[in-house]
Design an enzyme around this catalytic site. Structure first.
Site, mmCIF file in Angstrom:
data_model
loop_
_atom_site.group_PDB
_atom_site.id
_atom_site.type_symbol
_atom_site.label_atom_id
_atom_site.label_comp_id
_atom_site.label_asym_id
_atom_site.label_seq_id
_atom_site.Cartn_x
_atom_site.Cartn_y
_atom_site.Cartn_z
ATOM 1 N N SER A 1 -15.032 -34.164 -1.119
ATOM 2 C CA SER A 1 -15.347 -33.756 0.255
ATOM 3 C C SER A 1 -14.398 -34.229 1.341
ATOM 4 O O SER A 1 -14.585 -33.872 2.503
ATOM 5 C CB SER A 1 -16.762 -34.190 0.617
ATOM 6 O OG SER A 1 -17.670 -33.293 0.029
ATOM 7 N N LYS B 1 -17.719 -37.870 10.879
ATOM 8 C CA LYS B 1 -18.693 -37.047 10.156
ATOM 9 C C LYS B 1 -20.091 -37.552 10.507
ATOM 10 O O LYS B 1 -20.306 -38.773 10.619
ATOM 11 C CB LYS B 1 -18.420 -37.202 8.649
ATOM 12 C CG LYS B 1 -19.249 -36.309 7.736
ATOM 13 C CD LYS B 1 -18.818 -36.509 6.274
ATOM 14 C CE LYS B 1 -19.484 -35.542 5.309
ATOM 15 N NZ LYS B 1 -18.990 -35.717 3.918
ATOM 16 N N SER C 1 -17.652 -31.254 1.831
ATOM 17 C CA SER C 1 -18.699 -31.270 2.841
ATOM 18 C C SER C 1 -18.224 -31.739 4.212
ATOM 19 O O SER C 1 -18.873 -31.469 5.215
ATOM 20 C CB SER C 1 -19.847 -32.169 2.376
ATOM 21 O OG SER C 1 -19.399 -33.507 2.226
HETATM 22 N N1 GLN Z 1 -18.624 -30.324 -3.261
HETATM 23 C C1 GLN Z 1 -19.131 -31.444 -3.984
HETATM 24 C C2 GLN Z 1 -20.633 -31.419 -3.986
HETATM 25 O O1 GLN Z 1 -21.181 -30.502 -3.481
HETATM 26 C C3 GLN Z 1 -18.606 -32.729 -3.435
HETATM 27 C C4 GLN Z 1 -19.315 -33.159 -2.231
HETATM 28 C C5 GLN Z 1 -18.806 -34.461 -1.704
HETATM 29 O O2 GLN Z 1 -17.753 -34.940 -2.091
HETATM 30 N N2 GLN Z 1 -19.607 -35.041 -0.818
HETATM 31 O O3 GLN Z 1 -21.271 -32.301 -4.461
#
Ligand code: GLN
Length: 447
Positions: free
Chosen positions: A135, A36, A111
């Protein structure tokens, strides 16, 4: 985001030479991986899905990348993500939206959507993502791969671009649970560069896989089957529970009564920490600078206005508000108290059971552009966020497909540092099913 062609070829040649010499370096020697784009990689751009870091080339490597390299892994490149890991679809990337290999009109989740899509499409044998509120697990479910969020503190965060420091945790995406165990083995453990990477011994994760689930007590949380969830997801998860019972597990219903407050607490704590972490992008220290302002404040404000996307700005405003004098206790303080209650729910449940099995997400991969309302997007995290608030380990494993052919994930959760049980349950289920062997058919369709 970035293909590291020269690095990959050089690292692969070194791995070949080691094999020829009969001296492979480590458990991942020659294994092609990708990261990532928020893991710092020396000399390789790390943009974190953001225009503000478009030209940021880190002068050092994240600890996890150092460890993967030391184990012989070969870096293919850096993967797309929602800007600063805020999102559930990669649509918040400032660069492009990653597509789901199972249906190119749909999102791969987020994400870490680039990380899940790359493994699902067979572009890399493994990838790393981060999970702050889901995420890793949510995109793994959407793309039909295995994704593990380790216990908070199990893996070093040194060299990760920070989103919410009390929640962020790195973990692997792979095709199988055994491969996840292999990658976790390499990246887990204390790190002098990160005081939150706990000094807790790292067990042999591969050895843990063999145990089976006979006699194991597995809890099914009542609150994780809610109105409005996709009936095909519910059916698949209930079928997964039956598979585990068939393997000898003892299942019982458990209650996690504060589940419904998890999302609200997370969307205060996450933005609060983000607003603080993102203060460093001031146009001075690194990344973008928009010059031409009259003074330092104007330069900084122009830089942030141009460099951050809509969702990131929304979180900064939410977090700044929640932390402001007069509101601090009503919002941030209250959210922290809820966080404690959510953690206590799990603690109580784990007095009765050894693992919890639940859906990873209430639905399957949605269409690109389908969730324009940020609150609709946040609702996706309802089953992943509580585990993050409690700092526990959780994995998503493939648990079937909808009639339309979209992957469904089942989540396995255990006590802090009990990744062995998470992996053991997940592996037993995976070996009794064949969902993980299916591959998407990718055709180069012009669009
Ligand atoms: N979808 C969640 C957010 O937008 C989790 C994101 C994540 O785990 N980085 O914060």
């Amino acid at each position: 985001m970035t293909v590291t062609r020269d690095v990959a070829l050089a690292q692969a040649a070194e791995a070949d030479a080691r094999f020829k010499a009969g001296a492979p370096r480590g458990p991942l020697d020659g294994v092609p991986i990708a990261l990532k784009d928020l893991f710092c990689t020396r000399g390789i751009r790390t943009a974190c899905g953001s225009k503000i870091l478009e030209r940021f080339v880190p002068p050092y490597d994240a600890t996890v990348y150092q460890r993967l390299r030391a184990a012989g892994a070969v870096l293919l490149g850096k993967l797309n993500m929602d800007e600063f890991a805020m999102g559930s679809s990669t649509e918040n990337s400032a660069y492009f939206t990653t597509r789901n290999p199972w249906d190119l009109d749909r999102v791969p989740g987020g994400s870490s959507g680039g990380s899940s899509a790359a493994v699902a499409a067979g572009l890399a044998a493994a990838s790393l993502g981060t999970d702050t509120g889901g995420s890793i697990r949510q995109p793994a479910a959407f793309c039909g791969v295995v994704g593990l969020k380790p216990t908070y503190g199990r893996v070093s965060r040194y060299g990760l671009v920070a989103f919410a420091s009390s929640l962020d945790q790195a973990g692997p995406f792979t095709k199988t649970v055994a491969d996840t165990a292999r990658v976790l083995q390499v990246i887990a453990g204390a790190d002098p560069m990160d005081s939150t990477a706990a000094v807790v011994p790292v067990p042999d994760y591969l050895a843990a896989l063999g145990g089976g689930v006979k006699g194991l007590r597995i809890g099914i949380p009542r609150e994780y089957f809610i109105d409005g969830m996709d009936p095909e997801v519910e059916r698949a998860v209930r079928a997964a529970v039956e598979v585990l019972r068939g393997l000898g597990a003892r299942t019982e219903e458990v209650s996690l009564p504060h589940t419904e407050y998890g999302l609200a607490a997370y969307y205060l704590i996450g933005p609060a920490e983000a607003s603080s972490n993102l203060a460093r992008y001031d146009g001075v220290k690194y990344g973008l600078r928009v010059s031409g302002g009259r003074d330092l404040v104007e330069m900084s404000s122009k830089t942030r206005a141009a460099g951050f996307g809509r969702e990131v700005k929304r979180r900064i405003m939410l977090g700044t508000y929640a932390l402001s004098a007069g509101y601090y206790d009503a919002y941030y303080g209250q959210a922290q108290r809820v966080r404690t209650l959510v953690a206590r729910d799990f603690k109580a449940a784990f007095e009765r059971v050894d693992a919890i099995v639940a859906p990873t997400t209430p639905g399957v991969a949605f269409k690109v552009g389908e969730k324009e309302d940020p609150l609709q997007m946040y609702l996706n995290d309802v089953f992943t966020v509580p585990v993050s608030l409690a700092g526990l380990p959780g994995i998503s494993v493939p648990a079937g497909f909808t009639l339309q052919g979209l992957p469904i994930g089942v989540q396995v959760i255990a006590r802090a540092y009990d990744e062995p049980t998470v992996l053991r349950v997940a592996h037993a289920y995976e070996q009794a099913t064949d969902w993980h062997t299916r591959k998407p058919t990718l055709e180069a369709t012009p669009r």
